[in-house]
Enzyme design. Structure first.
Site, PDB file in Angstrom:
ATOM      1  N   TRP A  27      37.007  88.937 -56.769  1.00 26.45           N
ATOM      2  CA  TRP A  27      36.372  88.379 -55.574  1.00 26.45           C
ATOM      3  C   TRP A  27      36.567  86.862 -55.462  1.00 26.45           C
ATOM      4  O   TRP A  27      36.198  86.278 -54.466  1.00 26.45           O
ATOM      5  CB  TRP A  27      34.896  88.736 -55.548  1.00 26.45           C
ATOM      6  CG  TRP A  27      34.216  88.608 -56.879  1.00 26.45           C
ATOM      7  CD1 TRP A  27      33.642  87.501 -57.420  1.00 26.45           C
ATOM      8  CD2 TRP A  27      34.054  89.657 -57.847  1.00 26.45           C
ATOM      9  NE1 TRP A  27      33.132  87.776 -58.657  1.00 26.45           N
ATOM     10  CE2 TRP A  27      33.362  89.098 -58.956  1.00 26.45           C
ATOM     11  CE3 TRP A  27      34.416  91.010 -57.889  1.00 26.45           C
ATOM     12  CZ2 TRP A  27      33.039  89.841 -60.081  1.00 26.45           C
ATOM     13  CZ3 TRP A  27      34.096  91.745 -59.017  1.00 26.45           C
ATOM     14  CH2 TRP A  27      33.412  91.165 -60.088  1.00 26.45           C
ATOM     15  N   ARG A  28      37.147  86.257 -56.484  1.00 23.89           N
ATOM     16  CA  ARG A  28      37.466  84.831 -56.392  1.00 23.89           C
ATOM     17  C   ARG A  28      38.866  84.593 -55.837  1.00 23.89           C
ATOM     18  O   ARG A  28      39.285  83.441 -55.704  1.00 23.89           O
ATOM     19  CB  ARG A  28      37.317  84.175 -57.772  1.00 23.89           C
ATOM     20  CG  ARG A  28      35.867  84.123 -58.224  1.00 23.89           C
ATOM     21  CD  ARG A  28      35.701  83.437 -59.556  1.00 23.89           C
ATOM     22  NE  ARG A  28      34.287  83.386 -59.932  1.00 23.89           N
ATOM     23  CZ  ARG A  28      33.835  83.000 -61.120  1.00 23.89           C
ATOM     24  NH1 ARG A  28      34.713  82.647 -62.053  1.00 23.89           N
ATOM     25  NH2 ARG A  28      32.542  82.967 -61.368  1.00 23.89           N
ATOM     26  N   GLU A  40      28.604  90.023 -54.690  1.00 22.11           N
ATOM     27  CA  GLU A  40      27.316  89.412 -55.032  1.00 22.11           C
ATOM     28  C   GLU A  40      26.220  90.464 -55.169  1.00 22.11           C
ATOM     29  O   GLU A  40      25.385  90.394 -56.077  1.00 22.11           O
ATOM     30  CB  GLU A  40      26.920  88.387 -53.964  1.00 22.11           C
ATOM     31  CG  GLU A  40      27.735  87.109 -53.984  1.00 22.11           C
ATOM     32  CD  GLU A  40      27.286  86.148 -55.070  1.00 22.11           C
ATOM     33  OE1 GLU A  40      26.163  86.299 -55.579  1.00 22.11           O
ATOM     34  OE2 GLU A  40      28.065  85.239 -55.403  1.00 22.11           O
ATOM     35  N   GLN A  45      21.942  92.711 -61.267  1.00 24.79           N
ATOM     36  CA  GLN A  45      21.498  93.682 -62.270  1.00 24.79           C
ATOM     37  C   GLN A  45      22.637  94.456 -62.937  1.00 24.79           C
ATOM     38  O   GLN A  45      22.379  95.408 -63.667  1.00 24.79           O
ATOM     39  CB  GLN A  45      20.531  94.703 -61.631  1.00 24.79           C
ATOM     40  CG  GLN A  45      19.381  94.118 -60.860  1.00 24.79           C
ATOM     41  CD  GLN A  45      18.348  93.443 -61.735  1.00 24.79           C
ATOM     42  OE1 GLN A  45      18.275  93.709 -62.925  1.00 24.79           O
ATOM     43  NE2 GLN A  45      17.555  92.556 -61.165  1.00 24.79           N
ATOM     44  N   LEU A  83      26.096 103.087 -60.150  1.00 25.36           N
ATOM     45  CA  LEU A  83      25.816 101.650 -60.282  1.00 25.36           C
ATOM     46  C   LEU A  83      24.323 101.370 -60.448  1.00 25.36           C
ATOM     47  O   LEU A  83      23.940 100.304 -60.916  1.00 25.36           O
ATOM     48  CB  LEU A  83      26.329 100.887 -59.055  1.00 25.36           C
ATOM     49  CG  LEU A  83      27.692 100.208 -59.170  1.00 25.36           C
ATOM     50  CD1 LEU A  83      28.027  99.453 -57.888  1.00 25.36           C
ATOM     51  CD2 LEU A  83      27.752  99.256 -60.351  1.00 25.36           C
ATOM     52  N   CYS A 203      31.001  74.010 -75.181  1.00 25.58           N
ATOM     53  CA  CYS A 203      30.342  73.734 -73.899  1.00 25.58           C
ATOM     54  C   CYS A 203      30.641  72.325 -73.399  1.00 25.58           C
ATOM     55  O   CYS A 203      30.493  71.347 -74.145  1.00 25.58           O
ATOM     56  CB  CYS A 203      28.835  73.921 -74.043  1.00 25.58           C
ATOM     57  SG  CYS A 203      27.924  73.564 -72.518  1.00 25.58           S
ATOM     58  N   CYS A 209      22.952  68.130 -73.337  1.00 26.65           N
ATOM     59  CA  CYS A 209      22.023  69.264 -73.399  1.00 26.65           C
ATOM     60  C   CYS A 209      20.891  69.021 -74.388  1.00 26.65           C
ATOM     61  O   CYS A 209      21.127  68.830 -75.585  1.00 26.65           O
ATOM     62  CB  CYS A 209      22.784  70.533 -73.784  1.00 26.65           C
ATOM     63  SG  CYS A 209      21.737  71.999 -73.952  1.00 26.65           S
ATOM     64  N   THR A 304      13.889  99.951 -64.877  1.00 26.15           N
ATOM     65  CA  THR A 304      13.467  98.575 -65.137  1.00 26.15           C
ATOM     66  C   THR A 304      12.055  98.511 -65.701  1.00 26.15           C
ATOM     67  O   THR A 304      11.783  97.759 -66.641  1.00 26.15           O
ATOM     68  CB  THR A 304      13.539  97.747 -63.842  1.00 26.15           C
ATOM     69  OG1 THR A 304      14.848  97.868 -63.280  1.00 26.15           O
ATOM     70  CG2 THR A 304      13.256  96.279 -64.135  1.00 26.15           C
TER      71      THR A 304
END
Length: 362
Positions: A27-28, A40, A45, A83, A203, A209, A304
């Site tokens: 999707w990029r 998106e 989840q 899904l 990182c 950080c 959940t």
């Protein structure tokens, strides 16, 4: 702490890291807002590796918003099968119909309009608009919350500091490169600043950080005290008639697993045997009498907020006209037809068990 030059330094270091190490996700490779929107919603989840094949199949079946809007909900749910969190599929379908009705089938590019669509919140809207239109809108998904909480040494669980985290996300947003920045921030949380054993030495923000500098990566973000999930025992009926057909029902449209098909049954009450539960539930839900036969399968499944154990039994239809008392509709179907209907994941395992037995007999 928030002098302009520092923020620009952070943004630049993150963008440079992303250009070298960012994930090459399907999707990029597009700026089509519909395709980005679908990704998106699927990614809510659900892990990336699970989403990718569903994403390709979805766009092949529903290549644009009008096609999705004009498709039957049952076809949409069948395409989504496996899904989980099926409200996402129902919301995608409703939102596509709203886009066709209100925006002539063109996905809107205004934040307020996108927020008005079913199933889209602030983070999802920001993710779509920044990726599709390069609009400077911040995001705050689970990965981003964790990154920002460690970055500033958040002293409370993220759920109790949402406003503070949104302010921080807005403040750090690279307004010249919002598409790259938001994608980089998500990748940082997904691949480096992970919940357990983060790869801090890799990182780009390690020098800024608080958690890394204070060696508190395992303590931040702080967690809410967890409570055990309720566990429900469920009796489930695979009801056969004399024609070798099985009775299935479609759940009410709203609520958990809304619109999906299932094998009927319900919760086992205190001091109630499984056969008694099944006979009672079938009488209450469908208005028919049955005889409970052999055990088919027992399945454990987690949602959940609760867990279930499904105790599944073969049953024989005796009397009464089946009625959709607590469901949308009911059908008698041949075992080989079951795969045509969208079922919850746990029910697909029941179907497999039925077919295995059926095929071994045949």
């Amino acid at each position: 702490m928030w002098q302009g030059w520092e923020v620009e330094t952070w943004d630049r270091s993150l963008r440079e890291w992303y250009q070298r190490h960012g994930r090459a996700l399907p999707w990029r490779k597009t700026t089509d807002p519909y395709a980005i929107w679908v990704s998106e919603i699927m990614l809510q989840q659900t892990q990336v590796k699970t989403v990718i094949p569903y994403y390709y199949r979805w766009l092949e079946r529903f290549p644009d918003i009008p096609t999705l809007a004009n498709s039957p909900l049952q076809l949409v749910l069948k395409q989504w099968e496996g899904l989980g969190y099926y409200a996402r599929a129902r919301n995608l379908h409703r939102a596509a119909q709203k886009v066709v009705e209100d925006y002539q089938g063109v996905f809107p590019d205004r934040f307020s309009d996108v927020l008005s669509l079913p199933g889209i919140g602030r983070t999802t809207a920001g993710g779509i608009l920044s990726a599709a239109f390069n609009q400077p809108i911040s995001i705050l998904d689970g990965n981003v919350k964790r990154v920002l909480a460690r970055l500033v040494g958040l002293k409370t669980p993220p759920k109790k500091a949402i406003n503070q985290l949104w302010e921080l996300s807005d403040r750090l947003l690279d307004r010249d490169h919002p598409r790259e920045y938001n994608q980089a921030l998500m990748d940082l949380g997904a691949t480096i600043c992970t919940p357990k054993q983060p790869s801090c030495l890799l990182c780009p923000w390690r020098d800024f950080c608080y958690a890394f500098q204070s060696n508190l990566q395992t303590q931040i973000p702080m967690r809410e005290p967890s409570t055990p999930l309720p566990h429900k025992q469920i009796g489930v009926a695979v009801i056969w008639n004399d024609q070798g057909e099985v009775l299935i029902d479609r759940r009410l449209e709203e609520g958990l697993l809304g619109g999906l098909w299932e094998f009927p049954g319900g919760k086992i009450e205190a001091n109630e045997t499984i056969p008694d539960c099944i006979k009672r539930e079938i009488k209450e839900e469908l208005g028919i009498s049955i005889e409970v036969g052999d055990h088919l399968i027992t399945l454990n499944h987690a949602y959940t907020h609760f867990r279930v154990t499904l105790n599944v039994y073969h049953c024989r239809y005796l009397a009464g006209e089946p009625q959709p008392i607590e469901c949308e509709e009911i059908r008698w179907v041949k075992p080989e037809q079951l795969s045509q209907f969208p079922f919850p994941k746990a029910n697909t395992k029941i179907i497999d068990a039925i077919l295995n037995q059926f095929n071994s007999i045949v």
